[in-house]
Design a protein around this motif. Structure first.
Motif, short mmCIF file in Angstrom:
data_model
loop_
_atom_site.label_atom_id
_atom_site.label_comp_id
_atom_site.label_asym_id
_atom_site.label_seq_id
_atom_site.Cartn_x
_atom_site.Cartn_y
_atom_site.Cartn_z
N LEU A 139 0.78 -1.13 0.00
CA LEU A 139 -0.01 0.13 -0.01
C LEU A 139 0.96 1.27 -0.02
N VAL A 140 1.91 1.32 0.84
CA VAL A 140 2.85 2.43 1.12
C VAL A 140 3.82 2.64 -0.45
N THR A 141 4.10 1.54 -0.78
CA THR A 141 5.01 1.61 -2.02
C THR A 141 4.13 2.10 -3.08
N ASP A 142 3.11 1.66 -3.20
CA ASP A 142 2.36 2.09 -4.60
C ASP A 142 1.81 3.56 -4.37
N GLN A 143 1.45 4.04 -3.11
CA GLN A 143 1.24 5.64 -2.91
C GLN A 143 2.46 6.36 -3.35
N LEU A 144 3.56 5.72 -3.18
CA LEU A 144 4.65 6.67 -3.37
C LEU A 144 5.45 6.76 -4.76
N ALA A 145 5.05 5.49 -5.45
CA ALA A 145 5.73 5.34 -6.82
C ALA A 145 5.19 6.31 -7.77
N ASP A 146 5.99 6.44 -8.68
CA ASP A 146 5.82 7.46 -10.18
C ASP A 146 5.59 6.82 -11.15
N LEU A 147 5.89 5.14 -11.34
CA LEU A 147 5.67 4.34 -12.21
C LEU A 147 5.35 3.08 -11.59
N LEU A 148 4.07 2.60 -12.03
CA LEU A 148 3.65 1.40 -11.34
C LEU A 148 3.44 0.30 -12.57
N PHE A 149 4.16 -0.78 -12.20
CA PHE A 149 4.22 -1.93 -13.21
C PHE A 149 3.45 -3.32 -12.85
N THR A 150 2.28 -3.41 -13.25
CA THR A 150 1.40 -4.59 -12.94
C THR A 150 1.42 -5.54 -13.68
N PRO A 151 1.37 -6.71 -12.69
CA PRO A 151 1.43 -8.27 -13.41
C PRO A 151 0.26 -8.74 -13.91
N SER A 152 -0.86 -7.89 -13.54
CA SER A 152 -2.37 -8.67 -14.06
C SER A 152 -3.44 -7.27 -13.80
N GLU A 153 -4.40 -7.46 -14.62
CA GLU A 153 -5.47 -6.36 -14.65
C GLU A 153 -6.05 -6.02 -13.48
N ASP A 154 -6.12 -7.26 -12.55
CA ASP A 154 -6.61 -6.84 -11.10
C ASP A 154 -5.63 -5.69 -10.24
N GLY A 155 -4.38 -5.63 -10.84
CA GLY A 155 -3.49 -4.67 -10.20
C GLY A 155 -3.83 -3.29 -10.66
N ASN A 156 -4.22 -3.08 -11.84
CA ASN A 156 -4.86 -1.89 -12.40
C ASN A 156 -5.96 -1.35 -11.45
N VAL A 157 -6.80 -2.08 -11.36
CA VAL A 157 -8.11 -1.90 -10.96
C VAL A 157 -8.11 -1.63 -9.41
N ASN A 158 -7.13 -2.21 -8.68
CA ASN A 158 -6.85 -1.96 -7.33
C ASN A 158 -6.11 -0.35 -7.35
N LEU A 159 -5.29 -0.25 -8.27
CA LEU A 159 -4.67 1.14 -8.05
C LEU A 159 -5.56 2.29 -8.34
N GLN A 160 -6.42 2.34 -9.43
CA GLN A 160 -7.28 3.26 -9.71
C GLN A 160 -8.30 3.24 -8.75
N ARG A 161 -8.75 2.41 -7.87
CA ARG A 161 -9.64 2.38 -6.95
C ARG A 161 -9.02 3.47 -5.61
N GLU A 162 -7.68 3.25 -5.65
CA GLU A 162 -7.02 3.84 -4.44
C GLU A 162 -6.64 5.28 -5.02
N GLY A 163 -7.04 5.80 -6.23
CA GLY A 163 -6.97 7.34 -6.61
C GLY A 163 -5.64 7.42 -7.27
N ILE A 164 -5.06 6.28 -7.65
CA ILE A 164 -3.78 6.50 -8.50
C ILE A 164 -4.00 6.70 -10.07
N SER A 165 -3.23 8.03 -10.37
CA SER A 165 -3.65 8.28 -11.75
C SER A 165 -3.09 7.19 -12.89
#
Ligand code: UD1
Length: 377
Positions: A135-161
């Motif tokens: 949770l903390v790392t993803d809030q701080l990261a500038d580039l987020l490389f996801t392994p599967s679609e669920d990762g993108n959904v989770n990040l967008q739900r947390e407000g990550i652009s």
């Protein structure tokens, strides 16, 4: 472009290897590999570097073991001067271990861009130290490389652009694909045709004496049907001794090197584990996996792969094992983009060879650096 990679624990090493290899083929990229020393035993670290073809770390912070606060803060203290002196354009962190979040925090405070490889995974269980790290790392990261679609959904739900998020596939599977020919030459010797391969190290399973006693009892039951091979994490072995528990009917081994462990996985009738990465590897290999957890941050291994969550429910473990032994094991498929090219995709994105965005990520990071230096001047 100067890229610093930070790794520290066993599950980081198979993730950094493909990214390092892919970037080494790009011109104008200088790489520095930092090992925090979170894992330091030869069989938890050095052998992985050798087998994965990772160069020796340029810098070893040698932090060793400690409580979470101590280990995390020690990594931060020792990593800060590395960033100040090395002046990287970006720091890449991997997975969800304490080294990941510690390095991300240092960079965020120094306003150095961070890329998180294996972003967006969520177990939604904050009792897991790794979930806090994710949770903390993803809030701080500038580039987020996801392994599967669920990762993108989770990040967008947390407000990550969305423009920071890149679905690249699974870097851990890159290493598996690359070494598969070697793995196939290492069929485990001296094992019966039918065996269960076990790994166990989650605090919720091994730090509680009742939980560990219950799991060992279930494994003793399994050992009546088939041999149980158990390469034990140092902490788990220690806990078995501390709690005075009995694992005599199991083949308890020291941690295995990467290639040998994958060969054991490939040949197993079933894998019983509480690891994250092994849920993915068994899905790729098509080997039945029973996970001793009630949740997973890798749901695609359940929805598409061979993974079944059994938690600490001995009855469920028994009935799922019976299904496997009856020839009714769950069949799975390999998730999209788990084909061995995730590291290449990350290298393309970092070096601006990714074409689907109007402003490349590296240009955006340059802009961030410029705006930072303006604001601090
Ligand atoms: C760490 C990761 C976990 C990962 C696991 C893989 C965190 C919060 N956890 O857990 O996500 O799945 O690595 O192994 O970062 N030890 C040794 N030799 C070593 C390393 C550790 O004996 O080389 C022992 C020490 O007693 C140490 C204990 O293992 O105190 C725990 O090590 P630590 O790195 O803190 O956590 P892991 O349980 O390995």
């Amino acid at each position: 472009m100067h890229i610093v990679h930070v790794v520290g624990a066993r599950p980081n090493f198979m993730k950094v290897a493909p990214v390092l290899h892919a970037l080494s083929k790009r011109s104008n990229v200088r790489q520095t590999l930092v090992h925090t020393g979170q894992h330091y035993d030869a069989n938890m670290s050095d052998v992985f570097f050798q087998q994965l073809g990772i160069p020796a770390p340029d810098i070893n912070l040698s932090v060793g073991s400690g409580s979470h606060a101590r280990q995390t803060s020690e990594i931060m203290t020792r990593f800060e001067p590395v960033v100040l002196e090395g002046k990287p354009d970006i720091v890449l962190v991997y997975g969800d271990v304490n080294s990941t979040v510690a390095a991300a925090l240092v960079c965020a405070k120094l306003r150095v861009p961070v890329g998180h490889v294996e972003a967006g995974l969520r177990s939604f269980d904050r009792t897991m130290p790794e979930e806090i790290n994710r949770l903390v790392t993803d809030q701080l990261a500038d580039l987020l490389f996801t392994p599967s679609e669920d990762g993108n959904v989770n990040l967008q739900r947390e407000g990550i652009s969305p423009e920071k998020i890149f679905l690249v596939g699974n870097v851990m599977i890159d290493s598996l694909v690359r070494l598969l020919p070697t793995i196939m030459q290492h069929a485990p010797a001296g094992l019966p045709k039918r065996y269960a391969l076990v790994t166990l190290h989650r605090p919720s399973n091994v730090d509680d004496s009742d939980a560990l006693r219950g799991i060992l009892q279930s494994l003793l039951d399994v050992s009546r049907d088939m041999s149980v091979v158990f390469p034990a994490h140092p902490r788990t072995r220690q806990r078995i001794a501390d709690f005075g528990l009995n694992a005599d009917q199991l083949r308890v081994l020291d941690p295995l090197p990467y290639v040998e462990f994958l060969a054991y996985q490939r040949g197993a009738t079933v894998v019983i584990t509480d690891s994250g990465g092994i849920q993915e590897e068994t899905t790729y290999l098509g080997v039945p996996c029973l996970t001793l957890r009630s949740n997973t941050e890798r749901p695609v291994t359940v929805s598409m792969g061979t993974n079944i969550l059994v938690g600490q429910d001995a009855q469920k473990l028994r009935s799922e094992l019976a299904n496997i032994l009856d020839g009714n094991a769950k069949k799975g498929t390999v998730p999209p983009l788990w084909e061995g090219l995730a590291g290449e995709r990350i290298a393309n994105i970092l070096t601006g060879e990714h074409v689907s965005q109007t402003v490349s990520p590296t240009d955006r990071m340059d802009n961030k650096r410029k705006s930072t230096s303006t604001s601090t001047n």
